[in-house]
Design a protein around this motif. Structure first.
Motif, mmCIF file in Angstrom:
data_model
loop_
_atom_site.group_PDB
_atom_site.id
_atom_site.type_symbol
_atom_site.label_atom_id
_atom_site.label_comp_id
_atom_site.label_asym_id
_atom_site.label_seq_id
_atom_site.Cartn_x
_atom_site.Cartn_y
_atom_site.Cartn_z
ATOM 1 N N LYS A 60 37.481 32.109 41.984
ATOM 2 C CA LYS A 60 37.524 31.761 43.370
ATOM 3 C C LYS A 60 38.635 32.394 44.049
ATOM 4 O O LYS A 60 38.910 32.311 45.345
ATOM 5 N N ALA A 61 39.911 31.999 43.460
ATOM 6 C CA ALA A 61 41.256 32.288 44.039
ATOM 7 C C ALA A 61 41.344 33.720 44.537
ATOM 8 O O ALA A 61 42.370 33.837 45.678
ATOM 9 N N ILE A 62 40.575 34.483 44.079
ATOM 10 C CA ILE A 62 40.912 36.130 44.750
ATOM 11 C C ILE A 62 40.557 36.337 46.272
ATOM 12 O O ILE A 62 41.128 36.578 46.825
ATOM 13 N N SER A 63 39.754 35.140 46.641
ATOM 14 C CA SER A 63 39.334 35.261 48.182
ATOM 15 C C SER A 63 40.569 34.844 48.955
ATOM 16 O O SER A 63 40.804 35.674 49.962
ATOM 17 N N ALA A 64 41.331 33.697 48.399
ATOM 18 C CA ALA A 64 42.600 33.365 49.222
ATOM 19 C C ALA A 64 43.651 34.270 48.997
ATOM 20 O O ALA A 64 44.238 34.615 49.979
ATOM 21 N N GLU A 65 43.905 34.859 47.841
ATOM 22 C CA GLU A 65 45.013 35.670 47.593
ATOM 23 C C GLU A 65 45.033 37.042 48.350
ATOM 24 O O GLU A 65 45.941 37.376 48.833
ATOM 25 N N TYR A 66 43.736 37.514 48.337
ATOM 26 C CA TYR A 66 43.535 38.911 49.084
ATOM 27 C C TYR A 66 42.663 38.942 50.077
ATOM 28 O O TYR A 66 42.427 40.208 50.611
ATOM 29 N N LEU A 67 42.569 37.723 50.603
ATOM 30 C CA LEU A 67 41.748 37.690 51.957
ATOM 31 C C LEU A 67 40.274 38.770 51.792
ATOM 32 O O LEU A 67 39.939 39.571 52.791
ATOM 33 N N ILE A 68 39.502 38.201 50.620
ATOM 34 C CA ILE A 68 38.011 38.977 50.417
ATOM 35 C C ILE A 68 37.134 37.949 50.774
ATOM 36 O O ILE A 68 37.021 36.703 50.451
#
Length: 110
Positions: A60-68
């Protein structure tokens, strides 16, 4: 295609490979499943590009880290910097042209 399981693995992958391609998908995404084989086939022409998949519903942290904000999302990094971002309705011809330009430039660097 190997999968990255944590955001730390994603960040390390991007930083450790000069040509890093991340395919962000979701388990219940039919478009993701349809584009995956097309992407794998396209990248066969570029053996120096390292490809990994990240399931956004598991990392889930991929969304915040790379604005996905949606899946699928394609992210291509050169020396840790994002150069290409494509999402949802990917135009593979346009993607192939962009990859070719970057790849040929990287191959000719001294």
């Amino acid at each position: 295609m190997d999968k990255l399981q944590t955001i730390q693995e994603v960040i390390a992958f991007v930083n450790e490979h000069s040509l890093a391609f991340i395919y962000v998908s979701q388990e219940d995404c039919s478009v993701c499943h349809a584009l995956r084989p097309k992407l794998i086939e396209l990248l066969k022409s570029y053996p120096k590009i390292e490809l990994r998949e990240v399931e956004a519903d598991k990392v889930k942290a991929i969304s915040a880290e790379y604005l996905i904000f949606s899946a699928p999302t394609f992210l291509f990094f050169v020396d840790g910097k994002e150069y290409i971002r494509e999402g949802k309705f990917v135009q593979f011809k346009k993607l192939a042209n962009a990859l070719e330009k970057i790849y040929s430039f990287e191959e000719n660097k001294v």
